[in-house]
Design an enzyme around this catalytic site. Sequence first.
Site, PDB file in Angstrom:
ATOM      1  N   HIS A 127     -38.935  -4.608  24.433  1.00  0.00           N
ATOM      2  CA  HIS A 127     -39.065  -4.323  25.721  1.00  0.00           C
ATOM      3  C   HIS A 127     -40.105  -3.520  26.378  1.00  0.00           C
ATOM      4  O   HIS A 127     -40.681  -3.430  27.284  1.00  0.00           O
ATOM      5  CB  HIS A 127     -37.548  -3.585  25.898  1.00  0.00           C
ATOM      6  N   TYR A 150     -27.542  -6.996  30.801  1.00  0.00           N
ATOM      7  CA  TYR A 150     -28.658  -6.436  30.137  1.00  0.00           C
ATOM      8  C   TYR A 150     -30.038  -7.221  30.575  1.00  0.00           C
ATOM      9  O   TYR A 150     -30.947  -6.447  30.776  1.00  0.00           O
ATOM     10  CB  TYR A 150     -28.300  -6.610  28.540  1.00  0.00           C
ATOM     11  N   ASP A 206     -34.030  -4.976  21.246  1.00  0.00           N
ATOM     12  CA  ASP A 206     -33.380  -5.078  22.637  1.00  0.00           C
ATOM     13  C   ASP A 206     -32.922  -6.284  23.003  1.00  0.00           C
ATOM     14  O   ASP A 206     -32.032  -6.756  23.800  1.00  0.00           O
ATOM     15  CB  ASP A 206     -34.137  -4.582  23.695  1.00  0.00           C
ATOM     16  N   ASP A 237     -33.282   5.699  22.884  1.00  0.00           N
ATOM     17  CA  ASP A 237     -32.106   5.358  22.255  1.00  0.00           C
ATOM     18  C   ASP A 237     -31.960   4.507  21.017  1.00  0.00           C
ATOM     19  O   ASP A 237     -31.224   4.606  20.291  1.00  0.00           O
ATOM     20  CB  ASP A 237     -31.524   4.168  23.476  1.00  0.00           C
ATOM     21  N   GLU A 259     -38.245   3.481  21.949  1.00  0.00           N
ATOM     22  CA  GLU A 259     -37.495   3.963  22.886  1.00  0.00           C
ATOM     23  C   GLU A 259     -36.358   4.822  22.601  1.00  0.00           C
ATOM     24  O   GLU A 259     -35.723   4.573  21.274  1.00  0.00           O
ATOM     25  CB  GLU A 259     -36.919   2.927  23.768  1.00  0.00           C
ATOM     26  N   HIS A 288     -29.972   5.561  31.982  1.00  0.00           N
ATOM     27  CA  HIS A 288     -30.986   5.535  32.918  1.00  0.00           C
ATOM     28  C   HIS A 288     -31.020   4.923  34.201  1.00  0.00           C
ATOM     29  O   HIS A 288     -31.736   4.158  34.381  1.00  0.00           O
ATOM     30  CB  HIS A 288     -32.384   5.805  32.124  1.00  0.00           C
ATOM     31  N   HIS A 304     -28.135  -3.429  20.532  1.00  0.00           N
ATOM     32  CA  HIS A 304     -27.143  -3.137  21.452  1.00  0.00           C
ATOM     33  C   HIS A 304     -26.008  -4.086  21.408  1.00  0.00           C
ATOM     34  O   HIS A 304     -26.533  -5.238  21.552  1.00  0.00           O
ATOM     35  CB  HIS A 304     -27.766  -2.962  22.812  1.00  0.00           C
ATOM     36  N   HIS A 316     -38.564  -0.355  17.861  1.00  0.00           N
ATOM     37  CA  HIS A 316     -38.940  -0.136  18.912  1.00  0.00           C
ATOM     38  C   HIS A 316     -38.688   1.634  19.174  1.00  0.00           C
ATOM     39  O   HIS A 316     -37.798   2.194  18.699  1.00  0.00           O
ATOM     40  CB  HIS A 316     -37.574  -0.589  19.860  1.00  0.00           C
TER      41      HIS A 316
END
Length: 399
Positions: free
Chosen positions: A144, A191, A163, A81, A79, A23, A222, A77
Amino acid sequence: MSIVLRENIDWVGYVDWTVRDFHSYNTDRGATYNAYLVRDEKTALIDTVKAPFVNDLIQKVTTLTDMKSIRYIICNHAEPDHSGGLPRVIKECPNATLVCTKKCEAALGKHYDTSGWNFHIVKTGDTLSLGKWTLQFIETPMVHWPESMFTYIPEEKLLFSMDAFGQHYATIRRFDDEVSFQALMEEAKTYYANILMPYGKFIAATMDEVAKLDIDMIAPSHGLVFRSNIDKIIEAYKGWIVHKPKPKVLVIYDTMWNSTGEMAKAILEGASIPGVETDLIHVRLSNLTRIATDMLDAAGVAIGSSILNREMMPMIGATLIYLKGLRPSGKAGFAFGSYGWSQGGMRNLVDYMKALDWEIVRDTISSQFKPTPEILDECRAAGKQLAEKALELANNHAN
Ligand code: FEO
Protein backbone atom coordinates in the site's frame (compact mmCIF):
# COMPACT_ATOMS: atom_id res chain seq x y z
CA MET A 1 -3.36 -18.24 21.18
CA SER A 2 -1.35 -18.89 18.01
CA ILE A 3 -3.05 -20.60 15.06
CA VAL A 4 -1.41 -23.18 12.80
CA LEU A 5 -1.36 -22.38 9.07
CA ARG A 6 0.98 -25.25 8.28
CA GLU A 7 2.98 -27.38 10.69
CA ASN A 8 5.58 -24.92 12.11
CA ILE A 9 4.03 -21.92 10.36
CA ASP A 10 1.79 -20.09 12.84
CA TRP A 11 -0.31 -16.92 13.03
CA VAL A 12 0.98 -14.90 16.01
CA GLY A 13 -0.92 -11.63 15.42
CA TYR A 14 -3.39 -9.62 17.46
CA VAL A 15 -7.17 -9.35 17.24
CA ASP A 16 -8.26 -5.77 17.97
CA TRP A 17 -11.88 -6.43 18.89
CA THR A 18 -12.85 -2.93 19.96
CA VAL A 19 -11.17 -0.61 17.44
CA ARG A 20 -13.85 1.34 15.54
CA ASP A 21 -11.73 4.11 14.02
CA PHE A 22 -8.62 3.21 12.03
CA HIS A 23 -7.28 6.59 10.90
CA SER A 24 -10.85 7.64 9.93
CA TYR A 25 -11.80 4.23 8.51
CA ASN A 26 -14.89 3.00 10.39
CA THR A 27 -13.93 -0.52 11.45
CA ASP A 28 -17.41 -1.73 12.37
CA ARG A 29 -16.21 -5.31 12.81
CA GLY A 30 -12.89 -4.44 14.52
CA ALA A 31 -9.52 -5.37 13.01
CA THR A 32 -6.56 -7.72 13.24
CA TYR A 33 -2.84 -7.14 12.75
CA ASN A 34 -1.43 -10.38 11.44
CA ALA A 35 2.10 -11.62 12.07
CA TYR A 36 3.41 -15.08 11.25
CA LEU A 37 6.16 -17.25 12.70
CA VAL A 38 7.98 -19.65 10.34
CA ARG A 39 10.03 -22.21 12.31
CA ASP A 40 12.69 -24.00 10.28
CA GLU A 41 16.45 -24.52 10.75
CA LYS A 42 16.41 -20.74 10.80
CA THR A 43 13.30 -19.10 12.21
CA ALA A 44 11.64 -16.06 10.65
CA LEU A 45 9.01 -13.70 12.01
CA ILE A 46 6.93 -12.10 9.25
CA ASP A 47 5.73 -8.63 10.29
CA THR A 48 4.77 -7.43 13.76
CA VAL A 49 1.69 -5.67 15.17
CA LYS A 50 0.65 -2.19 16.31
CA ALA A 51 2.93 -0.96 19.10
CA PRO A 52 0.41 -1.24 22.00
CA PHE A 53 -0.06 -4.96 21.28
CA VAL A 54 3.57 -6.05 20.97
CA ASN A 55 3.58 -7.82 24.35
CA ASP A 56 0.77 -10.04 23.10
CA LEU A 57 2.81 -10.91 19.99
CA ILE A 58 5.90 -11.72 22.06
CA GLN A 59 3.82 -13.88 24.39
CA LYS A 60 2.46 -15.87 21.43
CA VAL A 61 5.92 -16.30 19.91
CA THR A 62 7.51 -17.41 23.19
CA THR A 63 4.97 -20.24 23.57
CA LEU A 64 6.43 -21.59 20.30
CA THR A 65 10.12 -20.64 20.43
CA ASP A 66 12.74 -18.57 22.20
CA MET A 67 12.85 -15.01 20.82
CA LYS A 68 16.63 -15.44 20.61
CA SER A 69 16.16 -18.19 18.03
CA ILE A 70 14.62 -15.77 15.51
CA ARG A 71 17.17 -15.19 12.73
CA TYR A 72 15.09 -13.06 10.38
CA ILE A 73 12.39 -10.48 10.95
CA ILE A 74 10.65 -9.72 7.67
CA CYS A 75 9.09 -6.25 7.36
CA ASN A 76 6.73 -6.36 4.40
CA HIS A 77 5.35 -2.88 5.09
CA ALA A 78 6.54 0.07 7.21
CA GLU A 79 3.11 1.44 8.15
CA PRO A 80 2.92 1.51 11.98
CA ASP A 81 0.02 -0.97 12.20
CA HIS A 82 2.62 -3.58 11.15
CA SER A 83 5.95 -2.04 12.13
CA GLY A 84 4.93 -0.44 15.44
CA GLY A 85 6.09 -3.52 17.35
CA LEU A 86 9.48 -3.65 15.60
CA PRO A 87 11.62 -1.59 18.03
CA ARG A 88 10.64 -3.82 20.94
CA VAL A 89 10.81 -7.07 18.95
CA ILE A 90 14.28 -6.19 17.64
CA LYS A 91 15.45 -5.65 21.24
CA GLU A 92 14.10 -9.10 22.16
CA CYS A 93 15.77 -10.78 19.16
CA PRO A 94 19.52 -10.09 19.41
CA ASN A 95 20.32 -12.65 16.71
CA ALA A 96 17.86 -11.36 14.12
CA THR A 97 18.45 -9.53 10.86
CA LEU A 98 15.70 -7.21 9.61
CA VAL A 99 14.77 -8.06 6.01
CA CYS A 100 13.04 -5.41 3.90
CA THR A 101 13.27 -3.32 0.73
CA LYS A 102 15.61 -0.35 0.39
CA LYS A 103 12.65 2.04 0.55
CA CYS A 104 11.36 0.27 3.64
CA GLU A 105 14.71 0.78 5.37
CA ALA A 106 14.39 4.51 4.65
CA ALA A 107 10.75 4.64 5.79
CA LEU A 108 11.53 2.80 9.05
CA GLY A 109 14.35 5.29 9.64
CA LYS A 110 11.78 8.10 9.50
CA HIS A 111 9.64 6.39 12.15
CA TYR A 112 12.14 4.86 14.59
CA ASP A 113 15.75 5.10 15.73
CA THR A 114 17.11 2.37 13.47
CA SER A 115 20.79 3.20 13.98
CA GLY A 116 21.55 -0.12 15.71
CA TRP A 117 19.35 -2.27 13.48
CA ASN A 118 20.93 -4.97 11.34
CA PHE A 119 19.30 -4.64 7.89
CA HIS A 120 19.36 -7.05 4.97
CA ILE A 121 17.96 -5.33 1.88
CA VAL A 122 16.04 -7.40 -0.67
CA LYS A 123 14.42 -6.78 -4.05
CA THR A 124 12.12 -8.74 -6.33
CA GLY A 125 13.49 -12.21 -7.03
CA ASP A 126 15.78 -12.34 -3.99
CA THR A 127 15.46 -15.37 -1.74
CA LEU A 128 16.57 -16.52 1.68
CA SER A 129 16.84 -20.17 2.62
CA LEU A 130 15.52 -21.08 6.06
CA GLY A 131 16.36 -24.79 5.69
CA LYS A 132 13.60 -26.82 4.07
CA TRP A 133 11.73 -23.62 3.18
CA THR A 134 12.67 -20.61 1.06
CA LEU A 135 11.48 -17.04 1.50
CA GLN A 136 11.06 -15.33 -1.85
CA PHE A 137 10.47 -11.57 -2.04
CA ILE A 138 8.38 -9.54 -4.47
CA GLU A 139 8.39 -5.74 -4.34
CA THR A 140 4.84 -4.34 -4.53
CA PRO A 141 5.23 -0.54 -4.66
CA MET A 142 2.09 1.39 -3.65
CA VAL A 143 0.37 -1.74 -2.34
CA HIS A 144 0.00 0.00 0.00
CA TRP A 145 3.05 2.30 0.41
CA PRO A 146 6.09 2.74 -1.87
CA GLU A 147 8.23 0.37 0.22
CA SER A 148 5.81 -2.57 0.40
CA MET A 149 6.58 -6.15 -0.58
CA PHE A 150 5.12 -9.66 -0.52
CA THR A 151 6.91 -12.69 0.92
CA TYR A 152 6.27 -16.11 -0.64
CA ILE A 153 7.18 -19.63 0.43
CA PRO A 154 7.21 -21.66 -2.82
CA GLU A 155 7.49 -25.06 -1.11
CA GLU A 156 4.17 -24.39 0.68
CA LYS A 157 2.59 -22.23 -2.08
CA LEU A 158 1.99 -19.72 0.68
CA LEU A 159 1.85 -15.97 -0.01
CA PHE A 160 2.17 -13.37 2.75
CA SER A 161 0.40 -10.53 0.97
CA MET A 162 0.62 -7.71 3.52
CA ASP A 163 -2.29 -5.23 3.07
CA ALA A 164 -3.41 -6.77 -0.25
CA PHE A 165 -6.44 -9.07 0.13
CA GLY A 166 -6.81 -7.83 3.72
CA GLN A 167 -9.99 -7.07 5.62
CA HIS A 168 -10.66 -5.26 8.89
CA TYR A 169 -12.54 -8.10 10.53
CA ALA A 170 -12.04 -9.20 14.16
CA THR A 171 -13.05 -12.80 14.69
CA ILE A 172 -11.87 -15.78 16.70
CA ARG A 173 -11.58 -17.62 13.37
CA ARG A 174 -8.53 -17.25 11.16
CA PHE A 175 -9.55 -18.87 7.85
CA ASP A 176 -11.90 -17.72 5.10
CA ASP A 177 -13.97 -20.93 5.18
CA GLU A 178 -14.73 -20.55 8.89
CA VAL A 179 -16.77 -17.33 8.62
CA SER A 180 -19.67 -15.97 6.59
CA PHE A 181 -18.35 -15.59 3.04
CA GLN A 182 -20.69 -12.63 2.51
CA ALA A 183 -19.33 -10.79 5.56
CA LEU A 184 -15.75 -11.60 4.56
CA MET A 185 -16.21 -10.19 1.04
CA GLU A 186 -18.03 -7.12 2.39
CA GLU A 187 -15.00 -6.37 4.54
CA ALA A 188 -12.53 -7.17 1.73
CA LYS A 189 -14.42 -4.74 -0.55
CA THR A 190 -14.57 -2.07 2.17
CA TYR A 191 -10.83 -2.48 2.71
CA TYR A 192 -10.07 -2.22 -1.00
CA ALA A 193 -12.30 0.84 -1.45
CA ASN A 194 -10.92 2.78 1.49
CA ILE A 195 -7.25 1.77 1.50
CA LEU A 196 -6.25 0.59 -1.96
CA MET A 197 -8.64 2.24 -4.44
CA PRO A 198 -6.23 5.02 -5.56
CA TYR A 199 -3.50 2.52 -6.43
CA GLY A 200 -5.31 0.37 -9.01
CA LYS A 201 -2.62 0.44 -11.67
CA PHE A 202 0.03 -0.60 -9.14
CA ILE A 203 -2.21 -3.35 -7.82
CA ALA A 204 -2.79 -4.53 -11.40
CA ALA A 205 0.98 -4.89 -11.80
CA THR A 206 1.13 -6.80 -8.53
CA MET A 207 -1.71 -9.07 -9.68
CA ASP A 208 0.39 -9.91 -12.76
CA GLU A 209 3.14 -11.06 -10.39
CA VAL A 210 0.61 -13.00 -8.30
CA ALA A 211 -0.60 -14.76 -11.46
CA LYS A 212 2.90 -16.22 -11.92
CA LEU A 213 2.78 -17.88 -8.49
CA ASP A 214 1.31 -21.21 -7.56
CA ILE A 215 -0.83 -20.33 -4.53
CA ASP A 216 -2.55 -22.59 -2.01
CA MET A 217 -2.89 -19.99 0.72
CA ILE A 218 -2.90 -16.19 0.97
CA ALA A 219 -2.04 -14.82 4.40
CA PRO A 220 -2.66 -11.04 4.48
CA SER A 221 -1.67 -8.65 7.24
CA HIS A 222 -5.30 -7.98 8.20
CA GLY A 223 -8.22 -10.32 8.71
CA LEU A 224 -8.80 -13.85 7.53
CA VAL A 225 -6.35 -16.14 5.71
CA PHE A 226 -7.62 -17.38 2.34
CA ARG A 227 -7.29 -21.14 1.79
CA SER A 228 -10.62 -22.03 0.14
CA ASN A 229 -11.69 -18.92 -1.79
CA ILE A 230 -8.43 -17.82 -3.42
CA ASP A 231 -9.90 -17.67 -6.94
CA LYS A 232 -12.86 -15.63 -5.68
CA ILE A 233 -10.79 -12.95 -3.92
CA ILE A 234 -8.42 -12.66 -6.91
CA GLU A 235 -11.38 -12.36 -9.28
CA ALA A 236 -12.96 -9.71 -7.04
CA TYR A 237 -9.70 -7.73 -7.05
CA LYS A 238 -9.60 -7.85 -10.86
CA GLY A 239 -13.02 -6.13 -10.94
CA TRP A 240 -12.22 -3.61 -8.19
CA ILE A 241 -8.93 -2.58 -9.83
CA VAL A 242 -10.77 -1.36 -12.93
CA HIS A 243 -13.74 -0.02 -10.89
CA LYS A 244 -15.95 -2.38 -12.88
CA PRO A 245 -19.35 -0.66 -12.75
CA LYS A 246 -22.64 -2.32 -11.84
CA PRO A 247 -25.94 -0.89 -13.07
CA LYS A 248 -26.22 0.99 -9.81
CA VAL A 249 -27.13 4.61 -9.04
CA LEU A 250 -26.28 6.36 -5.78
CA VAL A 251 -28.06 9.54 -4.74
CA ILE A 252 -25.82 11.18 -2.14
CA TYR A 253 -26.97 14.34 -0.39
CA ASP A 254 -27.17 16.57 2.64
CA THR A 255 -30.07 18.89 3.37
CA MET A 256 -31.01 21.66 5.81
CA TRP A 257 -34.83 21.95 5.60
CA ASN A 258 -35.41 18.92 3.36
CA SER A 259 -35.70 20.80 0.05
CA THR A 260 -32.58 19.02 -1.24
CA GLY A 261 -33.92 15.88 0.47
CA GLU A 262 -37.15 16.07 -1.58
CA MET A 263 -35.09 16.51 -4.74
CA ALA A 264 -32.90 13.51 -3.80
CA LYS A 265 -35.96 11.27 -3.33
CA ALA A 266 -37.41 12.41 -6.67
CA ILE A 267 -34.09 11.56 -8.39
CA LEU A 268 -34.14 8.15 -6.69
CA GLU A 269 -37.72 7.53 -7.90
CA GLY A 270 -36.69 8.39 -11.46
CA ALA A 271 -33.58 6.19 -11.27
CA SER A 272 -35.53 3.14 -10.09
CA ILE A 273 -35.96 1.53 -13.50
CA PRO A 274 -35.78 -2.24 -14.09
CA GLY A 275 -32.28 -3.68 -13.84
CA VAL A 276 -30.84 -0.77 -11.90
CA GLU A 277 -29.96 -0.96 -8.22
CA THR A 278 -30.42 2.33 -6.36
CA ASP A 279 -29.46 3.71 -2.98
CA LEU A 280 -30.22 6.97 -1.19
CA ILE A 281 -27.43 8.16 1.10
CA HIS A 282 -27.83 11.05 3.54
CA VAL A 283 -24.18 11.77 4.29
CA ARG A 284 -24.71 12.73 7.94
CA LEU A 285 -26.57 9.45 8.55
CA SER A 286 -23.89 7.37 6.84
CA ASN A 287 -20.09 7.62 6.99
CA LEU A 288 -17.21 8.13 4.58
CA THR A 289 -16.12 4.48 4.79
CA ARG A 290 -19.54 3.20 3.70
CA ILE A 291 -19.91 5.85 1.00
CA ALA A 292 -16.53 4.99 -0.57
CA THR A 293 -17.42 1.29 -0.51
CA ASP A 294 -20.80 1.86 -2.16
CA MET A 295 -19.10 4.12 -4.69
CA LEU A 296 -16.56 1.50 -5.85
CA ASP A 297 -18.93 -0.33 -8.21
CA ALA A 298 -21.63 2.31 -8.83
CA ALA A 299 -21.99 3.47 -12.44
CA GLY A 300 -24.13 6.56 -11.73
CA VAL A 301 -23.87 9.09 -8.90
CA ALA A 302 -26.01 12.17 -8.22
CA ILE A 303 -24.63 14.45 -5.53
CA GLY A 304 -26.71 17.16 -3.90
CA SER A 305 -26.37 19.77 -1.20
CA SER A 306 -28.21 22.67 0.31
CA ILE A 307 -26.17 25.86 0.37
CA LEU A 308 -25.02 26.91 3.82
CA ASN A 309 -23.18 30.22 4.22
CA ARG A 310 -22.54 30.29 0.47
CA GLU A 311 -20.84 26.87 0.56
CA MET A 312 -21.93 23.26 0.20
CA MET A 313 -22.89 21.49 3.45
CA PRO A 314 -19.77 20.48 5.43
CA MET A 315 -20.26 16.70 5.27
CA ILE A 316 -20.80 16.87 1.50
CA GLY A 317 -17.50 18.79 1.37
CA ALA A 318 -15.81 16.07 3.44
CA THR A 319 -17.28 13.37 1.17
CA LEU A 320 -16.02 15.06 -1.99
CA ILE A 321 -12.54 15.63 -0.55
CA TYR A 322 -12.37 11.99 0.53
CA LEU A 323 -13.50 10.83 -2.93
CA LYS A 324 -11.01 13.20 -4.61
CA GLY A 325 -8.22 11.33 -2.82
CA LEU A 326 -9.62 7.85 -3.52
CA ARG A 327 -10.29 8.68 -7.20
CA PRO A 328 -13.26 6.41 -8.04
CA SER A 329 -13.37 6.46 -11.84
CA GLY A 330 -15.53 5.66 -14.86
CA LYS A 331 -18.77 7.08 -13.48
CA ALA A 332 -21.52 9.31 -14.79
CA GLY A 333 -23.23 11.90 -12.62
CA PHE A 334 -24.80 15.27 -12.06
CA ALA A 335 -25.26 17.72 -9.20
CA PHE A 336 -28.37 19.14 -7.57
CA GLY A 337 -29.46 21.14 -4.56
CA SER A 338 -31.44 23.97 -3.05
CA TYR A 339 -30.35 27.46 -2.07
CA GLY A 340 -31.75 30.61 -0.47
CA TRP A 341 -30.13 33.70 -1.94
CA SER A 342 -26.73 32.49 -3.22
CA GLN A 343 -26.01 29.40 -5.31
CA GLY A 344 -22.37 29.75 -4.16
CA GLY A 345 -20.92 26.29 -3.44
CA MET A 346 -23.35 24.43 -5.71
CA ARG A 347 -21.06 25.14 -8.65
CA ASN A 348 -18.24 23.40 -6.78
CA LEU A 349 -20.17 20.12 -6.60
CA VAL A 350 -19.85 19.50 -10.30
CA ASP A 351 -16.23 20.74 -10.32
CA TYR A 352 -15.32 17.85 -8.01
CA MET A 353 -17.08 15.37 -10.31
CA LYS A 354 -15.25 16.77 -13.32
CA ALA A 355 -11.94 16.54 -11.46
CA LEU A 356 -12.64 12.81 -11.07
CA ASP A 357 -13.18 12.61 -14.86
CA TRP A 358 -16.80 11.58 -14.47
CA GLU A 359 -19.15 12.08 -17.38
CA ILE A 360 -21.58 14.88 -16.44
CA VAL A 361 -24.88 13.80 -17.98
CA ARG A 362 -26.78 17.07 -17.53
CA ASP A 363 -26.74 20.59 -16.05
CA THR A 364 -26.98 21.02 -12.29
CA ILE A 365 -30.57 21.12 -11.01
CA SER A 366 -31.07 23.90 -8.50
CA SER A 367 -34.10 25.05 -6.57
CA GLN A 368 -34.55 28.30 -4.66
CA PHE A 369 -35.93 27.12 -1.32
CA LYS A 370 -38.67 24.42 -1.73
CA PRO A 371 -38.66 22.55 -5.04
CA THR A 372 -41.74 23.17 -7.18
CA PRO A 373 -43.63 20.23 -8.77
CA GLU A 374 -41.88 21.17 -12.03
CA ILE A 375 -38.44 20.93 -10.42
CA LEU A 376 -39.35 17.58 -8.86
CA ASP A 377 -40.43 16.34 -12.30
CA GLU A 378 -37.06 17.51 -13.63
CA CYS A 379 -35.37 15.53 -10.84
CA ARG A 380 -37.32 12.38 -11.77
CA ALA A 381 -36.36 12.77 -15.41
CA ALA A 382 -32.70 13.33 -14.47
CA GLY A 383 -32.75 10.22 -12.26
CA LYS A 384 -34.10 8.16 -15.17
CA GLN A 385 -31.46 9.59 -17.50
CA LEU A 386 -28.72 8.70 -15.01
CA ALA A 387 -30.07 5.16 -14.54
CA GLU A 388 -30.13 4.60 -18.31
CA LYS A 389 -26.54 5.83 -18.49
CA ALA A 390 -25.61 3.47 -15.63
CA LEU A 391 -27.08 0.54 -17.56
CA GLU A 392 -25.10 1.57 -20.64
CA LEU A 393 -21.81 1.89 -18.71
CA ALA A 394 -22.30 -1.47 -17.01
CA ASN A 395 -23.17 -3.15 -20.33
CA ASN A 396 -20.16 -1.58 -22.08
CA HIS A 397 -17.92 -2.92 -19.36
CA ALA A 398 -19.44 -6.40 -19.53
CA ASN A 399 -18.92 -6.60 -23.32
FE1 FEO B 1 -2.12 -2.29 7.23
FE2 FEO B 1 -0.89 -0.04 4.98
O1 FEO B 1 -1.06 -0.89 6.64
